[in-house]
Enzyme design. Structure first.
Site, PDB file in Angstrom:
ATOM      1  N   ASP A 165       9.115  23.398  39.111  1.00  0.00           N
ATOM      2  CA  ASP A 165       9.699  22.980  40.389  1.00  0.00           C
ATOM      3  C   ASP A 165      10.970  23.787  40.640  1.00  0.00           C
ATOM      4  OD1 ASP A 165      10.230  21.670  42.708  1.00  0.00           O
ATOM      5  OD2 ASP A 165      10.732  19.744  41.798  1.00  0.00           O
ATOM      6  N   ASP A 184       7.236  25.358  46.732  1.00  0.00           N
ATOM      7  CA  ASP A 184       8.281  25.420  45.701  1.00  0.00           C
ATOM      8  C   ASP A 184       7.909  24.723  44.400  1.00  0.00           C
ATOM      9  OD1 ASP A 184       8.329  22.857  46.697  1.00  0.00           O
ATOM     10  OD2 ASP A 184      10.515  22.672  46.639  1.00  0.00           O
ATOM     11  N   GLU A 185       6.646  24.368  44.210  1.00  0.00           N
ATOM     12  CA  GLU A 185       6.245  23.724  42.964  1.00  0.00           C
ATOM     13  C   GLU A 185       4.804  24.068  42.629  1.00  0.00           C
ATOM     14  OE1 GLU A 185       5.864  19.473  42.965  1.00  0.00           O
ATOM     15  OE2 GLU A 185       5.456  19.413  45.116  1.00  0.00           O
TER      16      GLU A 185
END
Length: 616
Positions: free
Chosen positions: A112, A202-203
């Site tokens: 993350d 974003d993860e």
């Protein structure tokens, strides 16, 4: 003397304690909030929004939730007065089955990015690293860790964030820049798991089990440290990571040592159960503000609190939620990781927020532009949909959804607009005048846009010969037809039925929604809407067309030509579980506690075996 009808200020303040907590928002447990005085933040948000339409809406929702919790507690008290020992035993058997299916052989990593949008902006403007900064305007998309020290968080209104942190700097969104940086991060992840699963920009989830087998000198910890170091060297941003035997635990673990850290949950039953026993329920993805408060009301604050109340979960909530809670309590989750595009999409939608919009022409223009956006998304996914859903948020912040099943799959903007227009017209009749702050369209019951005739069309094609060529089946002593087990499997495959693995509960499945759907449109409003939409055809002569009927390809029964009714009937004919229950008298899910107690007082009787007669 007449009593004062004005509400007691003290009682109002007491009732608003839960409202203050709710106003803290869904990002309350985001990393960087640990040392924040949340009571002070809640007071600022409460006073800043008091008297607004948003505040009144949240106040109504809080009152409704309070009443619902009162009902849950009343039900709980009634259940506790019953003898639930048999029910406890059945739930324990379910837990034992879940425990037996636990897989500790995989190493799942959840990566993350730390305050991703803000971190990307700081690359262009390094001076922002040392000052509070947020990305977004009316509502914050994210903020850096300096801003979080003041209680600022994603999803917060900009004017409230400014009251918490007067010197907060706002930056506009730049999705093109974020997308490019996300690709740089993924280039590194692909080296460790080519089939990584990107949860968002974003993860991502990685299964590094195979990588560790190919690199025996590496441990899960050192491999994850190496991933994080390579991401920083290549993309110049930091990432945090969680290491665990399944995806649910890995996601929780990635938030433990943020920012720029990692945390591992050891792959043993004791380690997993110990970790979950003290974990607050809100820390698990899928438990929002509403469900958290309901759980806390019955005494479940951490996942360790589930076990003493395990027999009450299904009666108080639902079978699905009870299963979810038991899985979380045990620390179970999916162990398979694969690209997102391999998941079967359940829906595709788009929505947008705006300042108050009213009037037939502006609302229809917004509906048409929304349909155009949805057409693009459907085209990119090469899908069509058979059910259209319209979502609106009123100027009072109340959210309503309406849906309509269609006779065929559609995907063009014109088709989407025409299908959704009656739904909008119905809302215009129901809420006069209709003033909106949000509008969205979503398609469900998706099908491949490039697919030829589907399974039902093929069944229609062969419907005329549905009974031809059937081999004669054996019969039992009473003359009833015997259905071999292998035919259940074949029928299951024909119906497209899939086994639902309780351990594969999607990490992205929303169990608790913070938005409440409104009541369905009244019959009068719907009728008026239909008249309004079809007024141009009011003078057309009415004709009574001959009723069309379709033959069921399984039992050859003639049915009304209605998609929903026909599909339901075919699914019933093809259902393996329905047949097995009728043939074998299989036991279903645990009886409600009241029935369990009733059964205890009755004599045991031999189970009656039911058979299916030959179909004509």
């Amino acid at each position: 003397m007449a009593s004062n009808s004005n509400p007691d200020p003290n009682s109002t303040e007491e009732a608003h304690k839960s409202l203050r907590h709710s106003l803290l928002g869904p990002s309350l447990l985001k990393a960087g909030q640990d040392r924040v005085n949340q009571q002070k933040v809640g007071e600022i948000i409460y006073n800043a929004s008091k008297g607004s339409k948003f505040f009144k809406h949240e106040e109504r929702r809080d009152e409704q939730l309070t009443k619902r919790i009162e009902g849950i507690l009343k039900r709980k008290k009634e259940l506790e007065a019953l003898d639930l020992s048999v029910y406890v035993k059945k739930v324990d058997e379910q837990i034992a089955a879940l425990e037996a299916s636990r897989d500790l052989s995989q190493t799942i990593v959840h990566v993350d990015c730390d305050a991703f949008y803000a971190s990307v902006e700081e690359l262009d403007r390094p001076e922002l690293k040392e000052v509070p900064m947020a990305v977004g305007g009316g509502v914050l998309t994210t903020c850096n860790y300096k801003a979080r020290e003041f209680g600022v968080r994603s999803g917060m209104a900009g004017y409230i964030a400014k009251q918490l942190c007067p010197h907060l700097i706002f930056l506009p969104l730049n999705f093109e820049k974020y997308g490019q940086k996300a690709e740089e991060v993924r280039e590194v992840l692909a080296k460790y798991d080519p089939r990584y699963e990107a949860g968002s920009c974003d993860e991502a989830f990685l299964n590094i089990t195979k990588y560790l087998e190919e690199h025996p000198e590496m441990t899960p910890d050192t491999a994850t440290e190496q991933i994080r170091a390579e991401v920083f060297a290549h993309a110049k941003i930091t990432v945090s990571a969680g290491i665990a035997p399944n995806a649910r635990l890995a996601k929780i673990a990635s938030n433990q040592n943020k920012p720029n850290g990692q945390f591992r949950i050891q792959p043993t039953v004791d380690a997993v159960r110990t970790f979950m026993s003290t974990l607050p329920v809100r820390k698990v993805n899928g438990v929002g503000r509403v469900f958290e408060r309901e759980l806390q009301a019955i005494g479940i604050n951490t996942w360790g609190d589930v076990h003493p109340l395990r027999h009450l979960l299904q009666p108080l909530f639902s079978e699905k939620l009870a299963s979810f809670l038991l899985n979380c309590h045990l620390g179970l989750g999916r162990t398979h990781v694969h690209p997102v595009d391999e998941y079967e999409r359940k829906s595709i939608g788009t929505e947008s927020t705006f300042s108050d919009l009213r009037g037939p022409d502006p609302l229809r223009a917004k509906l048409r532009s929304t349909a155009v956006e949805l057409e693009k998304d459907l085209a990119n996914a090469e899908l069509k949909g058979r059910t259209v859903n319209l979502k609106v948020k009123l100027h009072t912040y109340e959210v309503y959804t309406r849906q309509k099943a269609l006779g065929r799959a559609i995907c063009t903007a014109e088709e989407l607009y025409n299908a959704a227009l009656p739904l909008l017209a119905g809302l215009e009749v129901e809420f006069r005048p209709l003033r909106l702050r949000l509008m969205g369209l979503r398609m469900t019951q998706l099908v491949d846009a490039n697919r030829g005739p589907g399974r039902l069309e093929e069944l229609f094609k062969n419907a005329g010969t549905a009974g031809a060529g059937k081999r004669k089946r054996e019969r039992d002593d009473e003359g009833w037809e015997v259905w071999p087990e292998e035919e259940f499997t074949q029928m299951k495959a024909a119906s497209g039925e899939q086994e639902e693995d309780i351990l594969l509960l999607s990490q992205h499945e929303v169990v608790d929604s913070d938005e409440e759907e409104g009541e369905e449109t009244s019959a009068a409003a719907a009728a008026a809407a239909e008249v309004a939409v079809n007024s141009k055809n009011a003078n057309a002569p009415e004709q009574a067309p001959e009723e069309e009927r379709w033959p069921c390809p399984i039992c050859t029964r003639m049915l009304p030509a209605e998609d929903a009714l026909f599909n339901e009937h075919v699914d019933f004919c093809l259902s393996r579980e329905t047949i097995k229950e009728a043939v074998k008298g299989s036991s279903g899910p645990p009886d409600p506690p009241e029935k369990v107690q009733q059964h205890q007082q009755q004599e045991k009787r031999p189970r009656k075996i039911y058979h299916i007669p030959l179909m004509p």
